[in-house]
Scaffold this active site. Structure first.
Site, PDB file in Angstrom:
ATOM      1  N   TYR A 124       0.818  -1.216   0.000  1.00 43.90           N
ATOM      2  CA  TYR A 124       0.000   0.000   0.000  1.00 43.90           C
ATOM      3  C   TYR A 124       0.850   1.264   0.000  1.00 43.90           C
ATOM      4  CZ  TYR A 124      -4.219  -2.696   0.685  1.00 43.90           C
ATOM      5  OH  TYR A 124      -5.255  -3.574   0.519  1.00 43.90           O
ATOM      6  N   LYS A 171       3.725 -14.539   5.014  1.00 46.97           N
ATOM      7  CA  LYS A 171       4.017 -15.455   3.909  1.00 46.97           C
ATOM      8  C   LYS A 171       5.546 -15.471   3.776  1.00 46.97           C
ATOM      9  CE  LYS A 171       2.595 -17.903   0.302  1.00 46.97           C
ATOM     10  NZ  LYS A 171       1.803 -19.134   0.378  1.00 46.97           N
ATOM     11  N   ASP A 204      -2.225 -18.184   3.710  1.00 47.29           N
ATOM     12  CA  ASP A 204      -3.169 -19.045   2.971  1.00 47.29           C
ATOM     13  C   ASP A 204      -3.729 -20.143   3.879  1.00 47.29           C
ATOM     14  OD1 ASP A 204      -0.484 -19.671   2.890  1.00 47.29           O
ATOM     15  OD2 ASP A 204      -0.532 -20.699   0.971  1.00 47.29           O
ATOM     16  N   ASP A 228      -6.103  -6.491   5.037  1.00 43.95           N
ATOM     17  CA  ASP A 228      -7.253  -6.002   4.277  1.00 43.95           C
ATOM     18  C   ASP A 228      -8.117  -7.183   3.832  1.00 43.95           C
ATOM     19  OD1 ASP A 228      -8.958  -4.411   2.882  1.00 43.95           O
ATOM     20  OD2 ASP A 228      -7.552  -3.843   1.313  1.00 43.95           O
TER      21      ASP A 228
END
Ligand code: NAD
Length: 333
Positions: A124, A171, A204, A228
């Site tokens: 972002y 991740k 995930d 988000d």
């Protein structure tokens, strides 16, 4: 005591839901002097920017704002007002509780998760460029300072709210440097809070576990982009975007806003659910330490949800935005 609070109605459904929230908060007995400032599409033509300086000045002066959603053009057009606001005011923590509410039928029971999303960096940061005609690059920024700050925030929130566990989401198996740094910071900071358990999940895998057994999660702390996405997933666990509140917190100011966007296809129809911004308003009252007023609004909301006669379409009812708001106000009188 009278509080000065900035009110940004926003775009699309924003004016309808923020009018409902303002009326309900006023009916709670708290004295608020609302400073209404316009931002977004409505002011583009006049000010040539969706975020005129007076908006930032008003929030800096009042230190507290209630905000409706603001449209962000997809692809081209102006940069997100929401992201710019969070970055300019250093509202580094985005807090999005997802709790099962009585009276709302969902697939799950007993969901009580607080999503704590880093709010100022990651993808972002908005640093993107074209590489020739057929490729583009975006830069993901993760810093030690922002990562440590958000993880401390998550643990302190967990302590204040008597929570048992903080899960850091990442991740780092793929983004070894960026998410690796976030995870290292989380592991280090966790050592300062031996009274709260800490675990870590790859994003995930977390998404799968959240839809299988959401009741096993407590406080989640995530970098901006995962935060988000995961907060919308969590909203889905408890009844959808119509009931998902949020807060953007910094050291000098706090902006309370629903998780959902401006839902342009519903704008002006007086049909969407005002609860997400009303619940954001309750978070604002708690932030102002107006606990009794917050509780009064919450009890009225729960009474209306349980009664099931004044619910909007997304909750299986046929009431309008203003009818649902009026029903909540009646419960407070
Ligand atoms: P959205 O959240 O506006 O709407 C998606 C769908 O969710 C709607 O079509 C509707 O079916 C449902 N929904 C949303 N709010 C609801 C409510 N209060 N009651 C009942 N149903 C509701 O998402 P979008 O369509 O992807 O985004 C529209 C615009 O909002 C975009 O420009 C986006 O950038 C912007 N946006 C702004 C914010 C913000 O201001 N913080 C957040 C998200 C999206």
């Amino acid at each position: 005591m009278t509080y000065n609070v900035t009110l940004i109605p926003g775009d699309g459904i924003g004016p309808e839901i923020s009018a409902a929230a303002k009326e309900i908060i006023d009916a709670s007995g708290v004295n608020i002097n609302w400073e209404v400032v316009l931002a977004g599409e409505a002011v583009m033509a006049e000010h040539r920017t969706p975020l005129p300086d007076y908006v930032l000045e008003s929030i800096k002066r009042n230190r507290v704002a209630l905000k409706g959603p603001i449209t962000t053009p997809v692809g081209g057009g102006f940069r997100s007002v929401n992201v710019t606001l969070r970055q300019k005011l250093n509202l580094y923590a985005n807090v999005r509780p997802a709790r099962t509410l009585p009276g709302i039928s969902t697939r799950y029971e007993k969901v009580d998760i607080i999503v704590v999303r880093e709010n100022t960096e990651d993808l972002y940061a908005g640093i993107e460029h074209k590489v020739g005609k057929n490729a583009a690059e975006s830069i993901k920024i993760i810093t030690r300072e922002a990562s440590e700050k958000i993880v401390h925030f998550a643990f302190n929130l967990a302590r204040r709210e008597s929570r048992k566990k903080v899960t850091a989401v990442h991740k780092a198996n793929i983004m070894k440097l960026t998410d690796g740094l976030f995870l290292d910071c989380a592991r280090e900071v966790a050592k300062d809070y031996p009274d709260i358990s800490f675990d870590e999940m790859i994003v995930d895998a977390l998404c799968m576990k959240l839809v299988q057994a959401p009741e096993t999660y407590d406080v989640l702390v995530l970098p901006n982009l995962y935060g988000d996405i995961v907060s919308d997933l969590c909203a889905g666990l408890v009844g959808g975007l119509g009931v998902a509140p949020g807060a953007n917190i910094g050291d000098d100011a706090a902006v309370f806003e629903p998780v959902h966007g401006s839902a342009p296809k519903h704008a002006g129809k007086n049909r969407v659910n005002p609860l997400a911004i009303i619940l954001s308003g309750i978070m604002m009252l708690e932030h102002l330490n107006e606990k009794k007023a917050a509780q009064r609004v919450m009890e009225a909301v729960i009474a209306v949800l349980k009664e099931k006669t004044h619910l909007t379409y997304d909750l299986g009812g046929s009431a309008s935005t203003s009818e649902m708001a009026a029903a909540i106000i009646r419960k407070m009188s």
